[in-house]
Design an enzyme around this catalytic site. Sequence first.
Site, PDB file in Angstrom:
ATOM      1  CG  ASP A  78     -26.023 -17.857 -30.397  1.00  0.00           C
ATOM      2  OD1 ASP A  78     -24.990 -18.543 -30.503  1.00  0.00           O
ATOM      3  OD2 ASP A  78     -26.680 -17.465 -31.375  1.00  0.00           O
ATOM      4  CD  GLU A  96     -18.991 -19.162 -29.592  1.00  0.00           C
ATOM      5  OE1 GLU A  96     -19.811 -20.088 -29.457  1.00  0.00           O
ATOM      6  OE2 GLU A  96     -19.312 -18.005 -29.923  1.00  0.00           O
ATOM      7  CG  ASP A 124     -24.966 -20.972 -36.159  1.00  0.00           C
ATOM      8  OD1 ASP A 124     -25.954 -21.215 -35.452  1.00  0.00           O
ATOM      9  OD2 ASP A 124     -24.344 -19.903 -36.100  1.00  0.00           O
TER      10      ASP A 124
END
Length: 881
Positions: A422, A425, A571
Amino acid sequence: MLRSLLLLAPLVGAAVIGARDHSQECPGYKATNIREGRDSLTADLTLAGKPCNTYGTDLKNLKLLVEYQTDKRLHVKIYDADEEVYQVPESVLPRVDGKGGSSKKSALKFDYQANPFSFKVKRGGEVLFDTSGSNLIFQSQYLSLRTWLPEDPNLYGLGEHTDSLRLETTNYTRTLWNRDAYAIPEKTNLYGTHPVYYDHRGQHGTHGVFLLNSNGMDIKIDKTKDGKQYLEYNTLGGVFDFYFFTGATPKDASIEYAKVVGLPAMQSYWTFGFHQCRYGYRDVFEVAEVVYNYSQAKIPLETMWTDIDYMDRRRVFTLDPERFPLEKMRELVSYLHNHNQHYIVMVDPAVSVSDNVGYNDGMEQGIFLQTQNGSLYKGAVWPGVTAYPDWFHPDIQKYWNDQFAKFFDPKTGVDIDGLWIDMNEAANFCPYPCSDPEGYARDNDLPPAAPPVRPSNPRPLPGFPGDFQPSSSSKRSTKGSKVGLPNRDLINPPYMIRNEAGSLSNKTINTDIIHAGEGYAEYDTHNLYGTMMSSASRNAMQHRRPGVRPLVITRSTYAGAGAHVGHWLGDNISEWSKYRISISQMLAFASMFQVPMIGSDVCGFGGNTTEELCARWARLGAFYTFFRNHNEITGIPQEFYRWPTVAESARKAIDIRYRLLDYIYTAFHRQTQTGEPFLQPMFYLYPKDKNTFSNQLQFFYGDAILVSPVTDGSQTSVDAYFPDDIFYDWHTGAALRGRGANVTLSNIDVTEIPIHIRGGSIIPVRSESAMTTTELRKKGFELIIAPGLDGTASGSLYLDDGDSIEPRATLELEFTYRKGHLQVKGKFGFRTEVKINAVTLLGQSAPASKSADVASLDSGRQAVTIKTSLDLTGPSEIDLS
């Protein structure tokens, strides 16, 4: 896993350039020294006039390379003559072999105009891509190219986004710059970058255009003042490296794309079971209680997950010694494994700058990102001040392997079965320029306070161990080609893409960071960070379990990510709009981006779900390939057993999913071998039916099953579209003759979902479901035959050991039905004790001429079921008449 911490973050540098057409102001290029061969064309491109230097310095000398790679694929590359401009490293996305095609055999033709240079790609007499009338711009920090499109085009792709499946064509901009995007808002850049679009032209076929470029970009789709349709690339750097591919159908085009970016990775059989997670499980006792509650509710749970709660102060490769102590964690994992269940935890890329093994080892090996003055680059995420692994560092794989080997050691650590990555990015809570990450972490309570310690579980969990019961730097390199031009503004480029977070470096890694190894700039490689972590993580998982397929689920992706990992859609929030958009997101990733292990957080991640929404989502989620219930710490608990109707819905959903699991496994395997998509939009199977082109609320689960979910609250009906074909209701067996029109399906209980079998299909299903996929594999098979309009049907079945990367033996069967006869043939290498115990033939109004103890007519289902006992050891044929 972005939380409310970021909702109030200000946008920094959110300047947006208008839609001015600078191509008319710039001189373009002139093609000279043109050389054409059997399978290629090359040319020199020279600036055709005075530089315009719009958003950087015009490059005077370029090269053109055209390759006819296959009869369906054309490669067109425009790059700088000195090859100093950054290009996507082959270590990240290996290039496809460009040899073997010829211009004479190719379905695609390259035409050009020399001065000013422009080009067209044609298929037959049809123009697919046309840059004429708009000059090429190739500058140090800005590239622009425009192609004309037909009126009202059917365009798809250009992910990741939550906009409509068929893209808007007026005043529409798709920005590709990976970012942490809580609530996955529409018309913004999200977690991944997939610069490929598909142009579907009905009976004329489908083609795709892939731009191999990882720089930030705006792709604009609009019309000129005189109504002419166009698509325009505006990138912050890199080169124009295009792959054009064509197919008679959208499915064919997707297969061609897979050949460019790589075939998806095969997943283990168990990964298609049901998964449960939540951010906010306070301790190992609560995790165990969730496992226990699912078993008591008779809802199959295949895999239990734990979010960052298990970590010591949110630090990766650590355990909270009081809430998730090692001894109890090992007991939990052993319990799951002993019950044929699995366990997965999260690992983020950012490593806490503190005294811990992950940080100390990383500093010793010098594998963290550094600023240009050689100091450690710091951000702030969940554990507070953090360092970031440099995935380009020559020693990064060894570091990552070592951390996994130590922390996830089956004998001494947490023996996970899969991995969840997670925040890659990469996310950084600290807004640019983040000059004081320590102060930011302190002011924002990072890491957050942990919940109070519980000495033991407050409730008994029969069957669990006693502990779960209540108690009575490497040197930087500056040499090498294709790394990037010098003297660029890597923080504030002249052209600003429409990044929802503002400046390029806001809430992520600073874009002026130079990576170890070849010396790539984060400015050029930002969109690769998550995929490089994915690749390293897959390798680390294989290192600890050689030969076993590793399940890695990631948030951030780039083109080709499916070769390494699956993706969850981030999310989302507990709203009907996110329930609906998950369908088009899933279809884009699975069918167009070749990332078939895909799913959304079932029942929603943020906010509070409702009983009705969660019940409907449980049914829809069972038709994702990746099926997981997950939500955040501030929301109400939403495990399926929390509400009676949701529990009932989940049982029904999982019952059908598990009975279909081998059908899923077979189709998924086919995609990993050929690129043929498993999950498909309706127009993939009915490419000439214009009514399917914009349908994004129904989809095909493989070629055989049409899913038509209820898509709004307080509704018990759905207007489902049925093409000109025959379909059979999954539940009743009733035939429905599609006429290319909507049919209202009514009285759909909140625990149900409309499913129809497409005529012409044979579906292998297990005779009954099970609580785990291990038990499921012991159940016999039933074949469901749904004759097509011509009375025939076909299907397939693939079986192997369910876990090996290279299975020693496989079972690959083909079923065909024609004129009352069922034929089974194929490859019978994998041995299984299960048999085909029954064959059900749909669309029958009279019993077969078999004795009553062999064949039975279910008049309610309009189906005849014939008992069989077919071993899966060799070819066979059955007379069903």
